[in-house]
Design an enzyme around this catalytic site. Structure first.
Site, PDB file in Angstrom:
ATOM      1  N   ASP A 149      30.608  38.126  35.556  1.00 17.12           N
ATOM      2  CA  ASP A 149      30.210  37.107  36.520  1.00 17.12           C
ATOM      3  C   ASP A 149      28.789  37.329  37.049  1.00 17.12           C
ATOM      4  O   ASP A 149      28.558  38.214  37.863  1.00 17.12           O
ATOM      5  CB  ASP A 149      31.205  37.130  37.684  1.00 17.12           C
ATOM      6  CG  ASP A 149      30.906  36.046  38.697  1.00 17.12           C
ATOM      7  OD1 ASP A 149      30.178  35.095  38.360  1.00 17.12           O
ATOM      8  OD2 ASP A 149      31.406  36.145  39.830  1.00 17.12           O
ATOM      9  N   ASP A 157      24.772  30.359  36.079  1.00 17.14           N
ATOM     10  CA  ASP A 157      25.990  31.091  36.443  1.00 17.14           C
ATOM     11  C   ASP A 157      26.945  31.181  35.257  1.00 17.14           C
ATOM     12  O   ASP A 157      27.333  30.168  34.687  1.00 17.14           O
ATOM     13  CB  ASP A 157      26.660  30.357  37.616  1.00 17.14           C
ATOM     14  CG  ASP A 157      27.913  31.062  38.091  1.00 17.14           C
ATOM     15  OD1 ASP A 157      27.994  32.292  37.968  1.00 17.14           O
ATOM     16  OD2 ASP A 157      28.826  30.370  38.585  1.00 17.14           O
TER      17      ASP A 157
END
Ligand SMILES: *[C@@H]1O[C@H](CO)[C@@H](O)[C@H](O)[C@H]1NC(C)=O
Ligand SMILES: *[C@@H]1O[C@H](CO)[C@@H](O)[C@H](O)[C@H]1NC(C)=O
Ligand SMILES: *[C@@H]1O[C@H](CO)[C@@H](O)[C@H](O)[C@H]1NC(C)=O
Ligand SMILES: *[C@@H]1O[C@H](CO)[C@@H](O)[C@H](O)[C@H]1NC(C)=O
Ligand SMILES: *[C@@H]1O[C@H](CO)[C@@H](O)[C@H](O)[C@H]1NC(C)=O
Ligand SMILES: *[C@@H]1O[C@H](CO)[C@@H](O)[C@H](O)[C@H]1NC(C)=O
Ligand SMILES: *[C@@H]1O[C@H](CO)[C@@H](O)[C@H](O)[C@H]1NC(C)=O
Ligand SMILES: *[C@@H]1O[C@H](CO)[C@@H](O)[C@H](O)[C@H]1NC(C)=O
Length: 455
Positions: free
Chosen positions: A109, A318
């Site tokens: 992440d 992201d």
């Protein structure tokens, strides 16, 4: 002693950062696999998972902005993994922790920082996704709890760390967000990622998880607790495969191995910090323009720029969000441009049972014999002249098919940013079949079309 250290520090400061990064650490590589394949019928799920993801990012951004009532203003950012629910259409990477090592998958992440795994004795742990082993601190010779007065503990958000702290107390945390939470304590362990092994890496040992279906996370954000910060890799790159034919492993490269060799086609743009949200640890880029076919949309500095109000606007890259979300005004321009270019097709409306939580969907003409729908080209422009000609499958796809596998509904995989999180997010679908380099030390984000299977 002290003066030697001071001189050394001075010499190091005088060296160009590139030289430091190159000498710091040999590169290492690992592989990523997508947790949920996206195929027709699965897009609603992806949008729902993104919804949880956006709520988490919003919570984190609010805390980073010092606006959360329960959060002090100088936590280094939330970065909890309080998170990612069941993987949010994200990617897993295998890591191992401990001596002897225990292998397990964790979500990768770039939108958060903490490294986090489930630990015994677990009062509430999730058995999924399998395999999801639980760390056994008592059986590892390299496991060590971190004290609550140490710097790593101070990097946790104020609201999540112990209210009272003394030299003997462990660094217990309890991250809450929305309806979920994860509680445990910080520790250090020997960590192996791909072909690299590192001692004393700080991570969260979670013994109580009120968040679903996640056995752990590795944060790659810019905060001090992230893997890339702790190992001082300086840069990392990855290439997400859309073609998952042979098991679908996508490469991720750290340190000196992370470089774009596709020189002729490399595009670069500066990585930015949000000037109004200094504690934010996201990878911001400056999205300056969008073209739909030959139409340049009337994007201005304020369309995707930073804002002094709210959560600061801007555009982030992201890995944990699946679709792409654009600030409302920018999204409206894109939608209108697609609508005018595709005016000859029948758009589905929510009333006709479509849009799978997506916004702009079309039915390829009935009796069209499966003829390909011509989808307008999409290009994103970034500061410094970088241009991303987005491959069509990265922004427009069949979301429903008939029994013969012919697409019956196709949609734009871009949505407007939510009111809670007015930030534009370039999600992982839009990153596919591209080699992306996050050059943290060099302050640049670069990308090039690539055959990920060959990297
Ligand atoms: C992780 O390990 C499991 C079991 O060895 C394997 O099936 C899986 O493909 C690996 N995943 C990645 C991302 O390498
Ligand atoms: C967690 O996994 C279970 C079983 O795979 C599934 O039924 C459930 O919906 C998942 N939870 C979330 C929040 O996705
Ligand atoms: C934590 O407390 C111990 C014992 O008082 C002390 O030796 C140590 O330096 C402290 N660590 C930090 C980072 O303050
Ligand atoms: C938080 O801010 C206070 C004063 O503003 C400062 O003394 C303290 O060191 C800061 N803590 C961290 C972890 O930055
Ligand atoms: C340190 O903190 C822990 C947990 O808050 C507490 O149980 C313990 O009594 C404290 N020790 C001292 C010496 O204050
Ligand atoms: C963590 O917080 C949640 C929600 O506020 C609470 O239900 C849970 O009991 C807490 N767990 C620990 C170990 O403090
Ligand atoms: C659009 O829908 C109408 C009414 O159902 C139909 O007659 C027409 O052929 C459709 N057009 C296309 C391009 O599919
Ligand atoms: C983004 O790029 C535009 C055009 O180059 C420039 O005017 C603007 O100042 C940049 N914004 C930031 C925050 O760097």
């Amino acid at each position: 002693m002290a003066s030697t250290a001071a001189i050394l520090a001075l010499i190091l400061l005088l060296l160009p950062p590139i030289a430091l990064a190159a000498g710091d650490l040999n590169g290492f590589r690992a592989t990523l696999t997508r947790i949920h394949q996206l195929s027709p019928g699965k897009h609603s799920e992806a949008v729902r998972r993104d919804g949880h993801r956006l709520a988490f990012l919003s919570y984190a951004a609010t805390a980073a902005a010092g606006k959360a009532t329960t959060t002090g203003t100088n936590s280094s950012s939330v970065n909890v993994q309080a998170q990612l629910e069941n993987g949010a259409g994200a990617y897993n990477m295998n890591i191992s922790l401990g001596t002897p090592p225990l292998d397990f998958p964790v979500i990768v992440d770039t939108g958060s920082n903490l490294i986090w795994a489930q630990c015994a004795p677990c009062t509430r742990c999730f058995p999924r996704p399998t395999p999801a082993p639980v760390l056994q601190p008592a059986r590892s010779s390299t496991f060590s709890r971190l004290p609550c007065n140490g710097s790593f503990c101070q990097y946790l958000p104020t609201s999540s760390r112990p209210r009272t702290c003394n030299a003997t107390a462990a660094c217990a945390y309890n991250y809450t967000y929305g309806s979920g939470y994860t509680a445990g304590y910080l520790a250090t362990e020997t960590l192996t990622v791909g072909d690299g092994t590192f001692p004393k890496v700080a991570f969260g040992c979670s013994t109580e998880n009120g968040v679903d279906n996640s056995s752990g996370i590795v944060g790659l954000g810019r905060g001090p607790l992230s893997l890339v910060s702790q190992l001082a890799v300086g840069r990392f790159s990855y290439c997400l495969r859309s073609d998952m034919a042979d098991g679908g492993a996508s490469p991720i490269l750290f340190g000196s191995l992370a470089k774009l060799t596709e020189r002729s086609v490399v595009q670069s743009t500066p990585l930015l910090k949000n000037p109004y949200l200094q504690r934010s640890t996201h990878y911001y880029v400056n999205l300056t323009g969008i073209a739909v076919d030959s139409t340049e949309l009337p994007v201005t500095g304020s369309t995707f720029g930073f804002t002094q109000t709210g959560l600061g606007g801007g555009t982030i890259v992201d890995s944990g969000t699946t679709l792409t979300y654009l600030a409302k005004d920018g999204y409206a321009m894109v939608k209108q441009a697609f609508q005018s270019q595709m005016a000859n097709l029948n758009q589905t409306t929510p009333a006709s049972g479509a849009p799978y939580d997506l916004d702009l969907c079309y039915k390829p003409s009935a009796g069209g014999g499966g003829k390909a729908v011509r989808v307008p080209r999409l290009a994103l422009r970034f500061a410094g002249g970088a241009k991303y000609n987005v491959p069509v499958q990265n922004y427009f796809a069949g979301v429903e098919a008939d029994s013969q596998g012919r697409v019956t509904v196709a949609c734009l995989l871009v949505l407007p940013a939510t009111d809670d999180l007015p930030i534009s997010i370039i999600g992982n679908l839009m990153q596919m079949d591209m080699h992306l380099l996050y050059d943290i030390d060099g302050g640049m984000f670069s990308f090039a079309p690539a055959d990920c299977a060959k990297l």
